[in-house]
Design a protein around this motif. Structure first.
Motif, mmCIF file in Angstrom:
data_model
loop_
_atom_site.group_PDB
_atom_site.id
_atom_site.type_symbol
_atom_site.label_atom_id
_atom_site.label_comp_id
_atom_site.label_asym_id
_atom_site.label_seq_id
_atom_site.Cartn_x
_atom_site.Cartn_y
_atom_site.Cartn_z
ATOM 1 N N ILE A 208 9.253 -9.671 -5.421
ATOM 2 C CA ILE A 208 8.460 -10.362 -4.412
ATOM 3 C C ILE A 208 9.035 -10.234 -3.005
ATOM 4 O O ILE A 208 8.311 -9.988 -2.048
ATOM 5 N N ARG A 209 10.362 -10.337 -2.891
ATOM 6 C CA ARG A 209 10.950 -10.333 -1.555
ATOM 7 C C ARG A 209 11.243 -8.931 -1.031
ATOM 8 O O ARG A 209 11.241 -8.705 0.177
ATOM 9 N N HIS A 210 11.544 -8.001 -1.922
ATOM 10 C CA HIS A 210 11.997 -6.708 -1.427
ATOM 11 C C HIS A 210 11.032 -5.568 -1.642
ATOM 12 O O HIS A 210 11.011 -4.621 -0.867
ATOM 13 N N MET A 211 10.250 -5.631 -2.699
ATOM 14 C CA MET A 211 9.349 -4.508 -2.939
ATOM 15 C C MET A 211 7.926 -4.754 -2.429
ATOM 16 O O MET A 211 7.350 -3.898 -1.774
ATOM 17 N N VAL A 212 7.391 -5.936 -2.728
ATOM 18 C CA VAL A 212 6.008 -6.219 -2.337
ATOM 19 C C VAL A 212 5.761 -6.024 -0.822
ATOM 20 O O VAL A 212 4.803 -5.362 -0.441
ATOM 21 N N PRO A 213 6.654 -6.553 0.064
ATOM 22 C CA PRO A 213 6.368 -6.385 1.490
ATOM 23 C C PRO A 213 6.290 -4.915 1.913
ATOM 24 O O PRO A 213 5.631 -4.579 2.891
ATOM 25 N N ASN A 214 6.946 -4.042 1.176
ATOM 26 C CA ASN A 214 6.957 -2.636 1.572
ATOM 27 C C ASN A 214 5.787 -1.823 1.031
ATOM 28 O O ASN A 214 5.676 -0.644 1.331
ATOM 29 N N VAL A 215 4.958 -2.429 0.195
ATOM 30 C CA VAL A 215 3.754 -1.721 -0.222
ATOM 31 C C VAL A 215 2.516 -2.404 0.372
ATOM 32 O O VAL A 215 1.412 -2.247 -0.105
ATOM 33 N N MET A 216 2.751 -3.173 1.461
ATOM 34 C CA MET A 216 1.647 -3.879 2.096
ATOM 35 C C MET A 216 0.590 -2.920 2.640
ATOM 36 O O MET A 216 -0.602 -3.221 2.614
ATOM 37 N N ALA A 217 1.023 -1.759 3.134
ATOM 38 C CA ALA A 217 0.055 -0.822 3.723
ATOM 39 C C ALA A 217 -0.989 -0.369 2.693
ATOM 40 O O ALA A 217 -2.183 -0.574 2.897
ATOM 41 N N PRO A 218 -0.557 0.210 1.564
ATOM 42 C CA PRO A 218 -1.579 0.590 0.575
ATOM 43 C C PRO A 218 -2.373 -0.602 0.055
ATOM 44 O O PRO A 218 -3.566 -0.478 -0.244
ATOM 45 N N PHE A 219 -1.730 -1.760 -0.009
ATOM 46 C CA PHE A 219 -2.404 -2.973 -0.476
ATOM 47 C C PHE A 219 -3.567 -3.340 0.450
ATOM 48 O O PHE A 219 -4.702 -3.548 0.005
ATOM 49 N N LEU A 220 -3.279 -3.369 1.761
ATOM 50 C CA LEU A 220 -4.336 -3.702 2.727
ATOM 51 C C LEU A 220 -5.417 -2.631 2.746
ATOM 52 O O LEU A 220 -6.604 -2.931 2.868
ATOM 53 N N ILE A 221 -5.002 -1.369 2.586
ATOM 54 C CA ILE A 221 -5.984 -0.283 2.552
ATOM 55 C C ILE A 221 -6.927 -0.471 1.369
ATOM 56 O O ILE A 221 -8.141 -0.345 1.498
ATOM 57 N N ASN A 285 -16.862 0.009 5.203
ATOM 58 C CA ASN A 285 -16.241 1.307 4.930
ATOM 59 C C ASN A 285 -15.628 1.910 6.184
ATOM 60 O O ASN A 285 -14.511 2.433 6.143
ATOM 61 N N LEU A 286 -16.364 1.827 7.299
ATOM 62 C CA LEU A 286 -15.831 2.359 8.560
ATOM 63 C C LEU A 286 -14.572 1.595 8.957
ATOM 64 O O LEU A 286 -13.570 2.177 9.351
ATOM 65 N N PHE A 287 -14.645 0.278 8.811
ATOM 66 C CA PHE A 287 -13.498 -0.568 9.127
ATOM 67 C C PHE A 287 -12.316 -0.199 8.224
ATOM 68 O O PHE A 287 -11.176 -0.044 8.681
ATOM 69 N N GLY A 288 -12.609 -0.013 6.945
ATOM 70 C CA GLY A 288 -11.560 0.356 5.984
ATOM 71 C C GLY A 288 -10.935 1.696 6.323
ATOM 72 O O GLY A 288 -9.711 1.843 6.264
ATOM 73 N N ASP A 289 -11.769 2.654 6.723
ATOM 74 C CA ASP A 289 -11.253 3.967 7.126
ATOM 75 C C ASP A 289 -10.299 3.827 8.302
ATOM 76 O O ASP A 289 -9.236 4.452 8.333
ATOM 77 N N ALA A 290 -10.701 2.997 9.265
ATOM 78 C CA ALA A 290 -9.866 2.813 10.453
ATOM 79 C C ALA A 290 -8.547 2.159 10.076
ATOM 80 O O ALA A 290 -7.479 2.548 10.565
ATOM 81 N N VAL A 291 -8.609 1.174 9.173
ATOM 82 C CA VAL A 291 -7.379 0.508 8.728
ATOM 83 C C VAL A 291 -6.461 1.521 8.047
ATOM 84 O O VAL A 291 -5.258 1.570 8.303
ATOM 85 N N ARG A 292 -7.068 2.371 7.224
ATOM 86 C CA ARG A 292 -6.258 3.369 6.521
ATOM 87 C C ARG A 292 -5.618 4.341 7.504
ATOM 88 O O ARG A 292 -4.441 4.649 7.416
#
Lengths: 303, 323
Positions: A208-221, A285-292
């Motif tokens: 939770i403290r060390h791994m999860v924060p570092n996969v936030m990008a793919p998570f939000l995508i 979808n457009l918003f998601g593309d931009a986030v990605r």
């Protein structure tokens, strides 16, 4: 203006680009200029949220109000987008339908992605047999097209908003878990995870403290990319009569039954709800593309 | 390659077995007794003996592993038992509709690919111009537009335009005409649902073609080709397009499997008696034996398609050597 200040300005500007010291507003403006489609998508998302939050302010009609005196009225000043076969105002039902769509879309993607995140990171962290078995288990879920699995789940639990959310969340979990896992695998190899383990932290804490924060990008995508798909699936389920049930206003439901029957004499009945679905999914979808593009530098230049 | 093929076939078995277990378990999760639900519906009175007979006939009183074995073995010997709703053999019900659905799926694939490759190519060559933006909007719209709504709009368009030009509204016929009986009639009937499902297909494939081509265009050998003065058309056709087709093949394969899902809604709109409609009816009728068989069929098609895509991939790209 002296040459000295010019030089210092230039230096400052250079530093700004290097350190990315621009203000949030400037960044947003820049982003909108660089990604006009993404900005448009964001505007659509905002519009939908606005419609969902202030539905009762935007329109004075009740979305469930049946009025046989006003059946299939064509669009006019009283009924902006006309009325359906039960005399309900279509504009009102579209505005309230945004609530249903957002509720299903956002809940399903956030909950699904969150469970997928935990499972994916845990699978990558523990590795070995657990990972292998877990991956095979996820493969099984991935062997069904989303709508087929959702329909099978709905056939068990029945229709209604909460059941639809469940039916869309479950197929989404393995899709998110897989993406998160592949990202987490790389993170596991970074020394700070070893360091955390050497310090005797528990598995839960490391995950939770060390791994999860570092996969936030793919998570939000994954979340933003899935909201549109979830809205589309909800509409399909409702259209088939197995999703959201009457009289709850939902876009897919508005296309069911009467919409086809009256297509020729009252084309506004099938046209406008479909436009609402398309526009909403288009925006997300457009918003998601931009986030990605923003969060994943590797993909930035390709798209 | 030979070894890899065998390995992939063997790996398909656990996935399919897992899928069978999952469906089987899901169908047993349904609250209440299936026979009671089927016969009594919402609280009507039924002879308890009739319910018991029904349970016995369907083998619902057998132990779970016996039921599961019947289900899996049915797939091996192509005899899936009777449908709980119509009583007809499920294999027969599926065979009756398989051709229709497969045909729509194949026409939709052709429509999708024929639109996607030229559009994706133009969009990549003219990257970040207005042409690119138009193509990208067109393809994102294809992913956003529900296929059932597109179907309704197509029908509406057909009705209005035929009324306008021929003075008489025309709708695609509901009764299926096999292709060997009358190919023209067959195409006239199936092209519309194929377009409704194929648009999404083309949208996904267009995006893939575009991004794959953009990636290839940045390769060194493209720069070399430009440096030696080759004309742009030849660079694109000979050097770039060929090498960017790999991911496109993958996406076409994956989407083909997903088409099965898309058909569920499209067939409903056009009122075509295909597998998708059968599936919807089975779910609505609580016909669990049929639902179970159909979901398994989709999983089977999906897994086998993925396998074939991987093989084609390996054949197209000599650099890929599976061990």
């Amino acid at each position: 203006m002296s040459a000295a200040t010019d030089a210092s300005n230039l230096q400052d500007a250079d530093l700004d680009t290097v350190l990315d010291r621009r203000s949030a507003w400037e960044k947003t403006k820049n982003l909108a200029k660089k990604q006009p489609l993404g900005a448009f998508g964001f505007a659509v998302v905002l519009l939908m949220v606005f419609m969902a939050l202030f539905a009762d302010v935007i329109t004075s009609y009740d979305p469930e109000d049946i009025s046989f005196g006003d059946m299939l009225v064509s669009p006019n000043f009283d009924f902006l987008l006309g009325t359906d076969q039960l005399g309900r105002d279509i504009f009102t039902r579209i505005v309230y339908g945004a609530r249903t769509a957002l509720l299903v879309g956002i809940t399903a993607s956030v909950v699904g992605a969150f469970i997928g995140l935990i499972l994916g990171v845990a699978s990558a962290y523990f590795g070995g047999t657990f990972d292998l078995l877990f991956q095979r288990f996820m493969d099984v879920f991935m062997a069904f097209p989303l709508i087929i699995l959702a329909l099978a789940i709905v056939s068990i639990f029945g229709g209604g908003v909460d059941k639809v959310i469940l039916a869309i969340t479950i197929p989404f979990i393995p899709r998110c878990a897989r993406v998160v896992r592949s990202n987490a695998l790389a993170i596991r190899e970074i020394p700070y995870v070893d360091a955390a383990r050497a310090m005797g932290f528990s598995h839960t804490r490391i995950i939770i403290r060390h791994m999860v924060p570092n996969v936030m990008a793919p998570f939000l995508i994954m979340i933003t990319a899935f909201v549109g798909q979830a809205i589309l699936t909800e509409a399909s389920l409702s259209y088939l009569g197995m999703g959201v049930q009457e009289p709850t206003p939902a876009w897919g439901l508005m296309l069911q039954g009467g919409a086809e029957e009256y297509a020729e004499s009252a084309p506004w009945v099938p046209i406008f709800p479909g436009v609402a679905i398309t526009l909403a999914v288009f925006g997300f979808n457009l918003f998601g593309d931009a986030v990605r593009d923003t969060l994943d530098p590797r993909l930035r230049s390709q798209q | 390659m030979y070894k890899y093929t065998i390995k992939r076939i063997l790996l398909m078995i656990p996935t399919l077995a897992g899928a069978a277990v999952l469906i089987f378990a899901l169908m047993r999760l349904i609250p209440g007794d299936i026979c009671e639900l089927r016969m009594a519906g919402e609280g009507a009175w039924v002879d308890p003996q009739a319910i018991k007979d029904c349970q016995n006939n369907l083998g619902l009183n057998d132990p779970f592993f016996v039921q599961f074995w019947d289900f899996v073995w049915g797939y091996v010997v192509f005899d899936l038992g009777p449908s709980m709703w119509t009583g007809k053999p499920i294999t027969e019900e599926i065979a009756l509709r398989f051709q229709l659905s497969m045909e729509i799926a194949i026409i939709a694939t052709i429509v999708g690919v024929v639109i996607a490759i030229p559009l994706g190519t133009i969009s990549a060559i003219k990257q970040n111009t207005w042409i690119d933006y138009v193509v990208r909007s067109f393809s994102i719209a294809g992913i956003a537009m529900p296929s059932f709504w597109l179907g309704i709009i197509i029908i509406l368009g057909l009705l209005i335009s035929t009324q306008h030009f021929f003075g008489e509204p025309w709708m695609p016929p509901i009764e299926y005409t096999p292709i060997w009986v009358d190919p023209a009639q067959n195409l006239l009937q199936l092209i519309w649902p194929a377009i409704a499902t194929g648009y999404r297909y083309s949208a996904v494939a267009t995006r893939m073609t575009r991004s794959a081509l953009l990636e290839v265009l940045r390769e060194d050998y493209i720069r070399t080709a430009r440096a030696k003065g080759l004309i742009e058309k030849l660079i694109i056709n000979r050097h770039a397009l060929k090498n960017s087709m790999l991911p496109v093949v993958t996406i076409v394969g994956i989407e083909f499997a997903f088409l099965m899902g898309g058909l569920v809604v499209t067939e409903q709109v056009f009122n075509l008696n295909g597998l998708g409609k059968l599936f919807v009816e089975s779910v609505l009728n609580h016909d669990f034996s049929l639902t179970q068989a159909l979901v398994m069929l989709v999983a089977l098609i999906f897994v086998v398609t993925n396998f074939i895509v991987d093989l084609i991939y390996a054949m197209l790209d000599p650099r890929i050597r599976y061990s």
